[in-house]
Design an enzyme around this catalytic site. Structure first.
Site, PDB file in Angstrom:
ATOM      1  N   ASP A 149       3.641 -11.563 -28.278  1.00 40.25           N
ATOM      2  CA  ASP A 149       2.985 -10.360 -28.787  1.00 40.25           C
ATOM      3  C   ASP A 149       3.500  -9.155 -27.997  1.00 40.25           C
ATOM      4  O   ASP A 149       4.138  -9.325 -26.960  1.00 40.25           O
ATOM      5  CB  ASP A 149       1.459 -10.468 -28.657  1.00 40.25           C
ATOM      6  CG  ASP A 149       1.046 -11.049 -27.321  1.00 40.25           C
ATOM      7  OD1 ASP A 149       1.639 -10.683 -26.283  1.00 40.25           O
ATOM      8  OD2 ASP A 149       0.110 -11.871 -27.293  1.00 40.25           O
ATOM      9  N   ASP A 173       2.564  -5.657 -26.086  1.00 38.18           N
ATOM     10  CA  ASP A 173       1.477  -4.874 -25.506  1.00 38.18           C
ATOM     11  C   ASP A 173       1.987  -3.499 -25.120  1.00 38.18           C
ATOM     12  O   ASP A 173       3.065  -3.359 -24.535  1.00 38.18           O
ATOM     13  CB  ASP A 173       0.915  -5.584 -24.271  1.00 38.18           C
ATOM     14  CG  ASP A 173       0.290  -6.918 -24.628  1.00 38.18           C
ATOM     15  OD1 ASP A 173      -0.394  -6.986 -25.665  1.00 38.18           O
ATOM     16  OD2 ASP A 173       0.498  -7.898 -23.896  1.00 38.18           O
ATOM     17  N   ASP A 190      -0.748  -8.604 -12.818  1.00 35.79           N
ATOM     18  CA  ASP A 190      -0.838  -9.838 -12.032  1.00 35.79           C
ATOM     19  C   ASP A 190       0.453 -10.202 -11.290  1.00 35.79           C
ATOM     20  O   ASP A 190       0.477 -10.231 -10.064  1.00 35.79           O
ATOM     21  CB  ASP A 190      -1.360 -11.008 -12.889  1.00 35.79           C
ATOM     22  CG  ASP A 190      -0.683 -11.140 -14.246  1.00 35.79           C
ATOM     23  OD1 ASP A 190       0.307 -10.431 -14.491  1.00 35.79           O
ATOM     24  OD2 ASP A 190      -1.142 -11.974 -15.061  1.00 35.79           O
TER      25      ASP A 190
HETATM   26  P1  ATP Z   1       2.029 -14.127 -22.944  1.00 38.73           P
HETATM   27  O1  ATP Z   1       1.637 -13.090 -23.951  1.00 38.73           O
HETATM   28  O2  ATP Z   1       3.380 -14.682 -23.113  1.00 38.73           O
HETATM   29  O3  ATP Z   1       1.003 -15.165 -22.780  1.00 38.73           O
HETATM   30  P2  ATP Z   1       1.708 -11.954 -21.118  1.00 38.73           P
HETATM   31  O4  ATP Z   1       2.231 -11.734 -19.745  1.00 38.73           O
HETATM   32  O5  ATP Z   1       2.120 -10.981 -22.164  1.00 38.73           O
HETATM   33  O6  ATP Z   1       2.107 -13.424 -21.517  1.00 38.73           O
HETATM   34  P3  ATP Z   1      -0.945 -11.180 -21.804  1.00 38.73           P
HETATM   35  O7  ATP Z   1      -2.204 -11.925 -21.628  1.00 38.73           O
HETATM   36  O8  ATP Z   1      -0.466 -10.854 -23.168  1.00 38.73           O
HETATM   37  O9  ATP Z   1       0.158 -12.031 -21.039  1.00 38.73           O
HETATM   38  O10 ATP Z   1      -1.065  -9.875 -20.929  1.00 38.73           O
HETATM   39  C1  ATP Z   1      -0.159  -8.802 -21.000  1.00 38.73           C
HETATM   40  C2  ATP Z   1       0.037  -8.193 -19.611  1.00 38.73           C
HETATM   41  O11 ATP Z   1      -1.206  -7.700 -19.116  1.00 38.73           O
HETATM   42  C3  ATP Z   1       0.535  -9.160 -18.550  1.00 38.73           C
HETATM   43  O12 ATP Z   1       1.927  -9.307 -18.568  1.00 38.73           O
HETATM   44  C4  ATP Z   1       0.036  -8.504 -17.277  1.00 38.73           C
HETATM   45  O13 ATP Z   1       0.863  -7.432 -16.903  1.00 38.73           O
HETATM   46  C5  ATP Z   1      -1.293  -7.940 -17.716  1.00 38.73           C
HETATM   47  N1  ATP Z   1      -2.384  -8.904 -17.488  1.00 38.73           N
HETATM   48  C6  ATP Z   1      -2.897  -9.784 -18.356  1.00 38.73           C
HETATM   49  N2  ATP Z   1      -3.880 -10.507 -17.827  1.00 38.73           N
HETATM   50  C7  ATP Z   1      -4.014 -10.083 -16.574  1.00 38.73           C
HETATM   51  C8  ATP Z   1      -4.876 -10.413 -15.493  1.00 38.73           C
HETATM   52  N3  ATP Z   1      -5.790 -11.364 -15.636  1.00 38.73           N
HETATM   53  N4  ATP Z   1      -4.742  -9.740 -14.338  1.00 38.73           N
HETATM   54  C9  ATP Z   1      -3.798  -8.769 -14.191  1.00 38.73           C
HETATM   55  N5  ATP Z   1      -2.974  -8.412 -15.149  1.00 38.73           N
HETATM   56  C10 ATP Z   1      -3.057  -9.051 -16.339  1.00 38.73           C
HETATM   57 MG    MG Z   2       1.460 -10.893 -24.153  1.00 41.03          MG
END
Ligand code: ATP
Ligand code: MG
Length: 437
Positions: A49, A51, A137
């Site tokens: 996805d 963001d 994170d």
């Molecule tokens: P994926 O979508 O592949 O699962 P992602 O890294 O994009 O991985 P998301 O949950 O979509 O994960 O979150 C987007 C971004 O928001 C992350 O890359 C991170 O920078 C931030 N983020 C998400 N969850 C957290 C958290 N619990 N603590 C700190 N930052 C977070």
């Molecule tokens: Mg994501």
């Protein structure tokens, strides 16, 4: 980093995400792609996805898009909806001390709130892009792509971490896990999915802090646990969870059964996850119900046996009580929506019915809406336990594949093997009632 340095091309970016970026920029706001999508594009992976992060407040975002809704309490953000695709638009997060909110009126404590264990309960303090980067994170998740000049800003040296295959938290690991214990689950998920090593400092704290996952609301855990097992690397993720003692807080009833490495319980879960990974990696559907049914199967069997031994219940009654008890205990930790738990119950109960094949039962079973799932489940059990269970699973495999004539023969053979006659067992003739006269 310039385009030449990061290698991201606009072709890899969803049109809807680009639309959102252009619209925000057009209205005079800063806007970036951030997090997993930037990381995955650099890695040459297809992002799950996209963001977006911006200096516009959620209300300002809402005013710009008709197809926008605001969500979240702990973490307020905007969803811009394009049919099935949702672009998440967050406002730069700030630190909880000395910050102002969008109106500059409310005190920061109202917007950001922390528990005694250091968990962040509300995170709606807005800040600068630098602060936002520090609140993310992992270092690989703090890279920001700007479409106006095609640059990536890498605040935490994520590019180097990608090259080193190193997954590292930003800041002090213990503080960051306490702020949000789900980050421990994210660590193992990313390590498995991206084939990275969790850095020693980020890894060490997990062993001590895993139990903090008990403070996460069951509904959020449901979402996070699904993500763990539908990445296509579920088996690897599970092995890492075992290594980091993360099974106990999530599946306290299963965890004691996994102590010995070669236990059938261990093999059963691993086989199920291997199958799930295969299905995902070949584009087949999976349902969380099947996975949860497997996680809880041996706890149910064990509890059922105990009820029979200690309370003298028959198998059927004991089994039904065990199903209720085990499910009830599990949903204290992880919420399981009704639509999944009812499917789990069906899969489990059909395990008791699959051995009963006489007469029309075998045919009725084939027509059952959950036959396929129950059969797949039985097959894994059979492959792990062997013996009669494997024979039963193989019987069903064959029964599905053969012609109607051969099916009849299979049933006849079955009856003979069980010592019955090929014909219907004859009813005992009713005793004649003495006539009234
Ligand atoms: P994926 O979508 O592949 O699962 P992602 O890294 O994009 O991985 P998301 O949950 O979509 O994960 O979150 C987007 C971004 O928001 C992350 O890359 C991170 O920078 C931030 N983020 C998400 N969850 C957290 C958290 N619990 N603590 C700190 N930052 C977070
Ligand atoms: Mg994501």
């Amino acid at each position: 980093m310039t385009r030449g340095e990061h290698g991201i091309s606009r072709k890899g970016i969803s049109d809807n995400a680009l639309k959102v970026l252009y619209r925000l920029n057009g209205a005079g706001f800063d806007a970036y792609l951030v997090g997993g999508c930037v990381r995955d594009l650099i890695l040459g992976l297809q992002p799950k996805d996209f963001d977006v992060v911006t200096n516009a407040t959620p209300d300002e975002v809402k005013a710009l898009f008709k197809n926008c809704r605001l969500i979240g309490r702990r973490f307020r953000l905007a969803h811009v909806v394009f049919g099935r695709e949702i672009i998440e638009v967050a406002t730069f997060r700030g630190h909880h001390q000395n910050s102002t909110d969008e109106t500059g009126k409310k005190p920061a404590e109202v917007l950001g709130k922390q528990s005694q264990e250091g968990q962040i309960l509300r995170d709606n303090v807005f800040g600068s892009i630098e602060e936002d980067a520090e609140r993310r994170d992992f270092t690989v998740n703090a890279m920001y792509y700007r479409v106006t000049d095609f640059t990536v800003t890498d605040f935490a040296n994520g590019m180097q971490a990608i090259k080193d295959k190193r997954l590292e938290l930003i800041g002090d690991p213990e503080t960051r896990y306490r702020e949000d214990p789900v980050r421990m689950l994210r660590a193992v998920r990313f390590a498995a999915k991206l084939n990275m090593q969790i850095s020693p400092k980020s890894a060490e704290a997990i062993h001590q802090l895993g139990s903090l996952l008990n403070n996460i609301p069951p509904a959020r855990l449901f979402e996070e646990v699904i993500k763990l097992f539908i990445s296509g690397q579920g088996l690897r993720t599970f092995e890492l969870m075992q290594e980091y003692d993360l099974i106990q807080p999530l599946f306290p009833q299963l965890s004691p059964l996994l102590k010995s490495k070669d236990s059938r319980e261990n093999q059963f879960i691993k086989k199920m996850l291997m199958n799930t990974d295969n299905r995902i990696n070949t584009g087949q559907r999976v349902t969380p119900a099947f996975m949860y049914a497997a996680f809880l199967w041996y706890p149910i069997e064990e509890h059922c046996q105990k009820l029979m031994d200690e309370a003298g219940l028959n198998h059927f009654d004991a089994f039904n009580i065990a199903v209720n008890d085990v499910l009830h205990r599990q949903i204290q930790r992880i919420m399981i929506p009704k639509r999944f738990s009812s499917m789990m119950r069906e899969i489990w109960l059909l395990q008791l019915r699959l051995p009963k094949r006489f007469g029309r039962r075998a045919y009725q079973m084939l027509e059952h809406a959950r036959f396929r799932a129950a059969y797949d489940f039985l097959l894994i059990r059979g492959q792990i336990e062997g013996g009669k269970l494997l024979e039963l699973a193989d019987w069903w495999t064959e029964f599905q594949e053969v012609s109607p004539e051969q099916r009849k023969q299979m049933l006849t053979k079955l009856r003979e093997a069980e010592g019955g006659s090929a014909r219907r067992p004859r009813r005992r003739p009713k005793r004649k009632k003495p006539s009234a006269s």
